[in-house]
Enzyme design. Structure first.
Site, PDB file in Angstrom:
ATOM      1  N   ASP A  99      -5.865  -4.202  -2.008  1.00 33.63           N
ATOM      2  CA  ASP A  99      -4.869  -3.781  -1.018  1.00 33.63           C
ATOM      3  C   ASP A  99      -4.221  -4.970  -0.299  1.00 33.63           C
ATOM      4  OD1 ASP A  99      -3.565  -2.705   1.302  1.00 33.63           O
ATOM      5  OD2 ASP A  99      -4.815  -0.924   1.122  1.00 33.63           O
ATOM      6  N   SER A 129       0.826  -1.199   0.000  1.00 33.95           N
ATOM      7  CA  SER A 129       0.000   0.000   0.000  1.00 33.95           C
ATOM      8  C   SER A 129       0.869   1.261   0.000  1.00 33.95           C
ATOM      9  CB  SER A 129      -0.951  -0.044   1.209  1.00 33.95           C
ATOM     10  OG  SER A 129      -1.991   0.880   1.083  1.00 33.95           O
TER      11      SER A 129
END
Length: 271
Positions: free
Chosen positions: A151, A38
């Site tokens: 993610d 991320s």
């Protein structure tokens, strides 16, 4: 001596990674490999591409979140990341690959169909980078190499395990310390709190894999979307790492010139 750096996700808190990288540069700590997820993947990739931490910070501050995301109703995710992709291609190269980077980088994402972590370290760079920070529900998943990706922090928000066979020393940087005195008073606050608690649970399982864990406790007072406080967050990462110089030196000296690479985990946290 190969030093690996694992950079966690954390939204705006991930800007602290840039401060950490700046401090490590000034301390002349040579990083051999970066694993990121991320916001940690973003910081790691741009750093490995040759950008200075201060320049990456400047780039982040020039962005407007309202210019790079917009709703896409009726899809799996509410927002798309096309503008983010354009931005990455502009600054990293239209056909950027992992091999173009000056340092080896490993990006982690979550494969949604199989429910496993997917690691990327070669070939096309942009799509895995986008996928690594595509928060489920909020953003459309990224379809890449037959995988449906979101993610990476969902399953592994500190990808230090990917450094295990590649580095002698593994330093983890976790930017999501829990504020145990938090007072949740809104739906948005409850949503953010839920994400934080869930993600931190998968980090706990990996802390023991770090030879050194850096976790600036001051970051607990910043929300995941506090991009307007980028300078403060950057400074926290930088100042904290400089304060930890003694422990970093001890770790390097302990592992230098010896065949014993195991080392005991050193967890340094501000009170």
């Amino acid at each position: 001596m190969r030093i690996g750096l694992a950079l966690s996700g954390g939204g705006a808190r991930g800007i602290a990674h840039l401060g950490v990288l700046k401090a490590l540069d000034e301390l002349d700590v040579k990083i051999s490999m970066i694993a990121g997820v991320s916001s940690g993947a973003i910081a790691g990739v741009f750093y490995a591409a040759g950008y200075k931490p201060d320049d990456i910070l400047k780039l982040i501050k020039e962005l407007s979140i309202f210019k790079i995301v917009r709703p896409v109703f009726g899809k799996i995710g509410l927002m798309h990341l096309e503008e983010v992709e354009k931005l990455y291609r502009q600054h990293l190269g239209d056909n950027a690959t992992f091999e173009d980077l000056k340092l080896p980088v490993i990006i982690s994402a979550t494969e949604m169909n199989e429910g496993v972590t997917a690691y990327f370290s070669s070939g096309e760079l942009i799509k895995p980078l986008i996928a690594s920070s595509a928060v489920p529900i909020l953003y459309q998943p990224v379809l890449f190499e037959g995988k449906l990706l979101n993610d990476g922090g969902l399953l592994n928000n500190l990808p230090v395990d990917s450094l295990h066979n590649n580095c002698d020393i593994k330093i983890g940087v976790h930017v999501n310390p829990i504020n145990h005195q938090a007072n949740v008073t809104s739906f948005r606050g409850m949503l953010e709190r839920t994400v934080m608690l869930a993600i931190n649970n998968n980090v706990k399982m990996r802390v023991h894999l770090c030879d050194l864990l850096l976790e600036p406790q001051e970051l607990r007072y910043y929300r995941l979307v506090n991009f307007r406080k980028a300078d403060e967050i950057f400074e926290i990462g930088y100042r904290y790492t400089m304060q930890m110089e003694k422990y970093i030196r001890q770790l390097l000296e302990k592992n230098g010139g010896t065949d014993d690479k195991s080392g005991d985990e050193i967890s340094i946290k501000e009170k």
